[in-house]
Scaffold this motif. Structure first.
Motif, PDB file in Angstrom:
ATOM      1  N   VAL A  40     -15.263 -20.510  19.810  1.00 52.40           N
ATOM      2  CA  VAL A  40     -14.871 -21.820  20.333  1.00 52.40           C
ATOM      3  C   VAL A  40     -15.742 -22.087  21.550  1.00 52.40           C
ATOM      4  O   VAL A  40     -16.497 -21.225  22.003  1.00 52.40           O
ATOM      5  N   ARG A  41     -15.645 -23.286  22.082  1.00 47.88           N
ATOM      6  CA  ARG A  41     -16.361 -23.577  23.326  1.00 47.88           C
ATOM      7  C   ARG A  41     -15.810 -22.698  24.445  1.00 47.88           C
ATOM      8  O   ARG A  41     -14.594 -22.614  24.641  1.00 47.88           O
ATOM      9  N   VAL A  42     -16.703 -22.031  25.165  1.00 47.37           N
ATOM     10  CA  VAL A  42     -16.313 -21.213  26.307  1.00 47.37           C
ATOM     11  C   VAL A  42     -17.158 -21.641  27.502  1.00 47.37           C
ATOM     12  O   VAL A  42     -18.380 -21.484  27.486  1.00 47.37           O
ATOM     13  N   ASP A  43     -16.533 -22.187  28.510  1.00 48.71           N
ATOM     14  CA  ASP A  43     -17.238 -22.526  29.745  1.00 48.71           C
ATOM     15  C   ASP A  43     -17.162 -21.319  30.674  1.00 48.71           C
ATOM     16  O   ASP A  43     -16.068 -20.906  31.086  1.00 48.71           O
ATOM     17  N   ARG A  44     -18.327 -20.769  31.008  1.00 46.23           N
ATOM     18  CA  ARG A  44     -18.379 -19.545  31.801  1.00 46.23           C
ATOM     19  C   ARG A  44     -19.703 -19.492  32.541  1.00 46.23           C
ATOM     20  O   ARG A  44     -20.614 -20.257  32.252  1.00 46.23           O
ATOM     21  N   ALA A  45     -19.833 -18.538  33.483  1.00 47.50           N
ATOM     22  CA  ALA A  45     -21.061 -18.403  34.260  1.00 47.50           C
ATOM     23  C   ALA A  45     -21.654 -17.009  34.149  1.00 47.50           C
ATOM     24  O   ALA A  45     -22.451 -16.597  34.987  1.00 47.50           O
ATOM     25  N   PHE A  46     -21.264 -16.272  33.128  1.00 45.24           N
ATOM     26  CA  PHE A  46     -21.814 -14.932  32.906  1.00 45.24           C
ATOM     27  C   PHE A  46     -21.898 -14.688  31.407  1.00 45.24           C
ATOM     28  O   PHE A  46     -21.258 -15.387  30.617  1.00 45.24           O
ATOM     29  N   THR A  47     -22.695 -13.709  31.024  1.00 47.05           N
ATOM     30  CA  THR A  47     -22.878 -13.421  29.603  1.00 47.05           C
ATOM     31  C   THR A  47     -21.930 -12.333  29.121  1.00 47.05           C
ATOM     32  O   THR A  47     -21.153 -12.540  28.188  1.00 47.05           O
ATOM     33  N   ARG A  48     -21.987 -11.163  29.766  1.00 50.27           N
ATOM     34  CA  ARG A  48     -21.129 -10.056  29.350  1.00 50.27           C
ATOM     35  C   ARG A  48     -20.368  -9.435  30.518  1.00 50.27           C
ATOM     36  O   ARG A  48     -19.184  -9.189  30.422  1.00 50.27           O
ATOM     37  N   LYS A  49     -21.069  -9.160  31.612  1.00 52.17           N
ATOM     38  CA  LYS A  49     -20.461  -8.419  32.715  1.00 52.17           C
ATOM     39  C   LYS A  49     -20.243  -9.313  33.926  1.00 52.17           C
ATOM     40  O   LYS A  49     -21.088 -10.145  34.261  1.00 52.17           O
ATOM     41  N   LEU A  50     -19.091  -9.110  34.579  1.00 54.86           N
ATOM     42  CA  LEU A  50     -18.742  -9.878  35.766  1.00 54.86           C
ATOM     43  C   LEU A  50     -17.910  -8.999  36.686  1.00 54.86           C
ATOM     44  O   LEU A  50     -16.977  -8.323  36.239  1.00 54.86           O
ATOM     45  N   ASP A  51     -18.264  -9.007  37.960  1.00 53.05           N
ATOM     46  CA  ASP A  51     -17.437  -8.330  38.962  1.00 53.05           C
ATOM     47  C   ASP A  51     -16.572  -9.397  39.613  1.00 53.05           C
ATOM     48  O   ASP A  51     -17.051 -10.184  40.428  1.00 53.05           O
ATOM     49  N   VAL A  52     -15.313  -9.456  39.233  1.00 60.65           N
ATOM     50  CA  VAL A  52     -14.394 -10.476  39.741  1.00 60.65           C
ATOM     51  C   VAL A  52     -13.946 -10.060  41.138  1.00 60.65           C
ATOM     52  O   VAL A  52     -13.335  -9.010  41.312  1.00 60.65           O
ATOM     53  N   THR A  53     -14.279 -10.887  42.120  1.00 59.26           N
ATOM     54  CA  THR A  53     -13.955 -10.550  43.497  1.00 59.26           C
ATOM     55  C   THR A  53     -12.663 -11.233  43.919  1.00 59.26           C
ATOM     56  O   THR A  53     -12.197 -12.176  43.280  1.00 59.26           O
ATOM     57  N   GLY A  54     -12.100 -10.759  45.021  1.00 60.48           N
ATOM     58  CA  GLY A  54     -10.848 -11.318  45.514  1.00 60.48           C
ATOM     59  C   GLY A  54     -11.027 -12.517  46.408  1.00 60.48           C
ATOM     60  O   GLY A  54     -10.045 -13.084  46.882  1.00 60.48           O
ATOM     61  N   GLY A  55     -12.270 -12.936  46.654  1.00 65.85           N
ATOM     62  CA  GLY A  55     -12.503 -14.007  47.598  1.00 65.85           C
ATOM     63  C   GLY A  55     -12.477 -15.402  47.011  1.00 65.85           C
ATOM     64  O   GLY A  55     -12.582 -16.384  47.752  1.00 65.85           O
ATOM     65  N   PHE A  56     -12.364 -15.519  45.673  1.00 64.26           N
ATOM     66  CA  PHE A  56     -12.413 -16.824  45.035  1.00 64.26           C
ATOM     67  C   PHE A  56     -11.230 -17.000  44.093  1.00 64.26           C
ATOM     68  O   PHE A  56     -10.434 -16.087  43.875  1.00 64.26           O
ATOM     69  N   ASP A  57     -11.139 -18.197  43.524  1.00 66.42           N
ATOM     70  CA  ASP A  57     -10.122 -18.514  42.536  1.00 66.42           C
ATOM     71  C   ASP A  57     -10.163 -17.477  41.401  1.00 66.42           C
ATOM     72  O   ASP A  57     -11.247 -17.009  41.028  1.00 66.42           O
TER      73      ASP A  57
ATOM     74  N   GLU B 150     -21.699 -12.569  46.112  1.00 65.17           N
ATOM     75  CA  GLU B 150     -20.975 -12.314  44.861  1.00 65.17           C
ATOM     76  C   GLU B 150     -21.537 -13.095  43.673  1.00 65.17           C
ATOM     77  O   GLU B 150     -21.243 -12.771  42.528  1.00 65.17           O
ATOM     78  N   ASP B 151     -22.341 -14.136  43.952  1.00 62.40           N
ATOM     79  CA  ASP B 151     -22.817 -15.026  42.894  1.00 62.40           C
ATOM     80  C   ASP B 151     -24.206 -14.676  42.362  1.00 62.40           C
ATOM     81  O   ASP B 151     -24.705 -15.348  41.455  1.00 62.40           O
ATOM     82  N   ARG B 152     -24.846 -13.691  42.926  1.00 63.51           N
ATOM     83  CA  ARG B 152     -26.285 -13.533  42.701  1.00 63.51           C
ATOM     84  C   ARG B 152     -26.654 -13.311  41.241  1.00 63.51           C
ATOM     85  O   ARG B 152     -27.772 -13.641  40.825  1.00 63.51           O
ATOM     86  N   ASP B 153     -25.759 -12.763  40.418  1.00 67.20           N
ATOM     87  CA  ASP B 153     -26.098 -12.458  39.030  1.00 67.20           C
ATOM     88  C   ASP B 153     -25.563 -13.487  38.036  1.00 67.20           C
ATOM     89  O   ASP B 153     -25.654 -13.277  36.816  1.00 67.20           O
ATOM     90  N   LEU B 154     -25.004 -14.597  38.492  1.00 63.43           N
ATOM     91  CA  LEU B 154     -24.441 -15.581  37.575  1.00 63.43           C
ATOM     92  C   LEU B 154     -25.548 -16.340  36.841  1.00 63.43           C
ATOM     93  O   LEU B 154     -26.656 -16.529  37.356  1.00 63.43           O
ATOM     94  N   THR B 155     -25.246 -16.777  35.636  1.00 62.60           N
ATOM     95  CA  THR B 155     -26.280 -17.230  34.700  1.00 62.60           C
ATOM     96  C   THR B 155     -27.018 -18.485  35.117  1.00 62.60           C
ATOM     97  O   THR B 155     -28.203 -18.649  34.814  1.00 62.60           O
ATOM     98  N   TYR B 156     -26.359 -19.413  35.801  1.00 65.22           N
ATOM     99  CA  TYR B 156     -26.963 -20.719  36.046  1.00 65.22           C
ATOM    100  C   TYR B 156     -28.136 -20.669  37.020  1.00 65.22           C
ATOM    101  O   TYR B 156     -28.910 -21.621  37.113  1.00 65.22           O
ATOM    102  N   HIS B 157     -28.285 -19.571  37.753  1.00 64.11           N
ATOM    103  CA  HIS B 157     -29.425 -19.467  38.670  1.00 64.11           C
ATOM    104  C   HIS B 157     -30.752 -19.365  37.915  1.00 64.11           C
ATOM    105  O   HIS B 157     -31.800 -19.750  38.445  1.00 64.11           O
ATOM    106  N   ALA B 158     -30.711 -18.853  36.693  1.00 69.26           N
ATOM    107  CA  ALA B 158     -31.955 -18.582  35.957  1.00 69.26           C
ATOM    108  C   ALA B 158     -32.769 -19.848  35.719  1.00 69.26           C
ATOM    109  O   ALA B 158     -34.008 -19.813  35.763  1.00 69.26           O
TER     110      ALA B 158
END
Length: 644
Positions: free
Chosen positions: A358-375, A35-43
């Motif tokens: 404002v400051r936004v702490d996030r791990a994606f830029t525009r698109k995110l598939d929110v899964t049911g397996g995490f917070d 589920e994490d493969r496209d999150l920004t911090y991997h780049a």
């Protein structure tokens, strides 16, 4: 200084740690599940190690990831294994630096009973509770009788509100304990529980502390985390408002004294319940907090940098006299949930079209598939101001400025809470959000969606009630009635509404539902529709429309004419969300009564109980442990006379 860091976490905290690593020139390695493969911090990572499902709780896999990629340190973030002493011990045994306190300190403070004992010996006020944590239900039931009610159930292995519940009587105690054990095991790999006397009408105040290997300890002021629901924080702010300075200094002193008693190193947070002029120790989080952002904003300090420097053996970057603050900061947690439907989790696709300024702490830029397996937390909005009032206003504006398509979130609800007089006066307590009925307090988004779509379908030509928005060749949707131009039958996520079109007022159409009194005006400007004082967006989607109002998303369609006055109960009990059927309480063929617990569905570390809507004979149509979808039938309840 640390050379290469393994970030043993995911989501926005992984992105947050990566940002400081980049600022300091530290290489970092990330871990990822599917589920994490496209999150920004991997780049920006030196390497990314793929983990199996559930790998964030696999200590051996994380240590192996660090050693095989040449890391010399591990940052646990928060949640998962961040307060797991065995993980910290394994990291250090592998010759790596663990970014956090000593394993023994984590162990002491993770056990709520031992933590309370150590704090009491240090002169920090504590509440009565169990002497040691346990996952044995019989032991816990006996302890509850000794402590008395109301009491609070807390997982021993972690925080964040997961698995916590308040019980006011012994009724349902055993099942509540079993549920808390399951949730704690899933979240922290530790099902042990701690029981403590519960203080009602209290505020939740916490003090940020830091210690280094030389024994120096400082505080970085306080935060107010009282705006929480079911012990899950929603809105946090710094500094804590409406506290006399003498009392505030006593809390700072207690936190620093407690940290010194532990010979504490790294970042830690002392959480207190504040009642009048008294405060009581709840727990200490031996990690960075989700809400560290508001402390950073008022102090101008990078708390992740402090963590890395202290972990590398450096002294604290500043003395107590050198640490100050200015202004105020408010953090809003953006959750994938629907406040107007009992805060049900809402996994699914999300596309942000505009971020607030404002400051936004996030791990994606525009698109995110929110899964049911995490917070369910998607992102954090952090607003600041010269005063608390300005920071609250900026946070509310940020909620309004963030635009997205897709799943429902809590931002509309949060914006209303931020504007509440009781919050403006800082007179709320930890139970305030639990006392709110969002529909009664802020309006029904289903009804508003029906009105908004009806307003988009009415003709701009005031000489005729017909609209080009009606189905081709079908004019039955406008059924002229006395005093109205016509009526329109719609469904909102399957819920029927009859909207009456009363007339026009300039550019506005006057609409109301059957249950309304006077008509309200609806004005359409592009995709935006303002009904009364509430603004929504309406977009065409397939055979219907998608309406977004008060932060939640609704599917609106034309309805076939039907009797809307029926009161017969639906024989099927359906899952309100995608998740896992973690527990069945009945078997097929059993006779059930209205309100009886049938089963439990879990998603995003939250459990939802399914109860019988009427009396009858039940048929179970799903297996315990099965993955279920939204609206999937799980139970069928038939009248005794018709049941086979």
């Amino acid at each position: 200084m640390i050379s290469t860091l393994l970030i043993a976490n995911r989501g926005e905290i992984a992105a947050r740690i990566a940002r400081t690593c980049a600022d300091l020139g530290i290489d970092y390695v990330t871990v990822s599940v599917e589920e994490d493969r496209d999150l920004t911090y991997h780049a920006g990572a030196k390497a990314t190690v793929r983990l199996p499902a559930g790998g964030h709780l696999d200590a051996a896999a994380l240590v192996r990831a660090a050693t095989e990629t040449g890391c010399d340190a591990v940052h646990p973030g928060y949640g998962f294994l961040s307060e797991n002493a065995a993980f910290a011990r394994a990291v250090r045994a592998a010759g790596l630096v663990f970014v956090g306190p000593a394993s023994g300190t984590i162990e002491t403070m993770a056990d709520k009973a031992s933590a309370r004992q150590v704090m009491a010996e240090a002169g920090v006020p504590v509440l009565p509770g169990t002497k040691e944590a346990s996952d044995d239900l019989d032991t816990l039931v006996r302890a509850a009788a000794d402590i008395g009610y109301p009491l609070i159930v807390k997982p021993a292995g972690g925080g964040g509100g997961k698995g916590m519940s308040v019980l006011h009587a012994a009724d349902g105690l055993r099942e509540s304990l079993a549920s808390a054990t399951r949730t704690a095991t899933a979240a922290f790999a530790d099902g042990r529980l701690h029981l403590e006397r519960y203080v009602e009408h209290a505020r939740h105040i916490e003090v940020q502390v830091f210690g280094d290997e030389s024994g120096s300890v400082v505080h970085l002021f306080d935060r107010d985390c009282s705006l929480q629901r079911r012990h899950q924080k929603v809105i946090e702010e710094a500094p804590a408002p409406r506290i006399p300075e003498e009392l505030r200094e006593r809390m700072f002193d207690a936190a620093v004294r407690g940290a010194r008693a532990l010979h504490y190193t790294g970042a830690g947070t002392f959480e207190f319940l504040l009642v009048g002029a008294e405060f009581f120790f709840i727990e200490m989080n031996t990690r960075l907090q989700v809400e560290h952002t508001v402390t950073e904003e008022i102090t101008g300090l990078d708390l992740v940098e402090w963590q890395l420097r202290v972990a590398a053996g450096e002294p604290l970057p500043a003395t107590q006299a050198q640490i100050g603050y200015t202004g105020a900061a408010v953090q809003v947690r953006m959750y994938a949930e629907d406040p107007f439907r009992s805060f049900l989790p809402c996994p699914g696709p999300l596309e942000v079209t505009r971020w607030p300024q404002v400051r936004v702490d996030r791990a994606f830029t525009r698109k995110l598939d929110v899964t049911g397996g995490f917070d369910p937390m998607i992102a954090k909005l952090v607003a600041t101001g010269g005063t608390r009032a300005q920071a609250l206003a900026a946070a509310r504006q940020a909620c309004a400025d963030l635009r997205w398509h897709g799943i429902s979130t809590n931002l509309g609800f949060v914006a209303q809470v931020l504007a509440a007089p009781i919050v403006a006066a800082a007179e709320h307590d930890t139970a305030y959000l639990d006392r709110i009925d969002p529909v009664a307090e802020f309006g029904d988004p289903d009804r508003l969606s029906a009105l908004a779509v009806a307003a988009t379908l009415t003709a701009p030509d005031r000489s005729t009630p017909w609209s080009a928005g009606a189905p081709v060749g079908d004019r039955t949707w406008l059924d002229p009635a006395e005093h109205d131009l016509g009526t329109l039958d719609l469904t909102v996520d399957g819920r029927p509404f009859t909207v009456r079109v009363s007339g026009y007022d300039g550019e506005a159409v006057l609409v109301r539902t059957d249950t309304d009194g006077p008509s309200v005006s609806g004005i359409r400007t592009g995709d935006t529709v303002t009904v009364g004082a509430v603004t929504s967006t309406v977009r065409r989607a397939g055979e219907g429309w998608v309406s977004q109002v008060a932060g939640v998303t609704r599917d609106v369609r034309y309805a076939e004419y039907r009797s809307l006055g029926t009161t017969s109960a639906d024989p099927e009990i359906r899952s309100p969300m995608p998740g896992t059927l973690v527990r069945l309480h009945v078997e097929s063929g059993a006779e059930v009564e209205k309100g009886q617990l049938l089963g439990v569905v879990e998603a995003m570390k939250m459990e939802h109980e399914l109860t019988a809507t009427h009396t009858g004979i039940v048929t179970v149509t799903a297996l315990e442990g099965a993955v279920v979808t939204t609206a999937q039938s799980i139970f069928l309840i038939e009248d005794r006379s018709t049941a086979r």
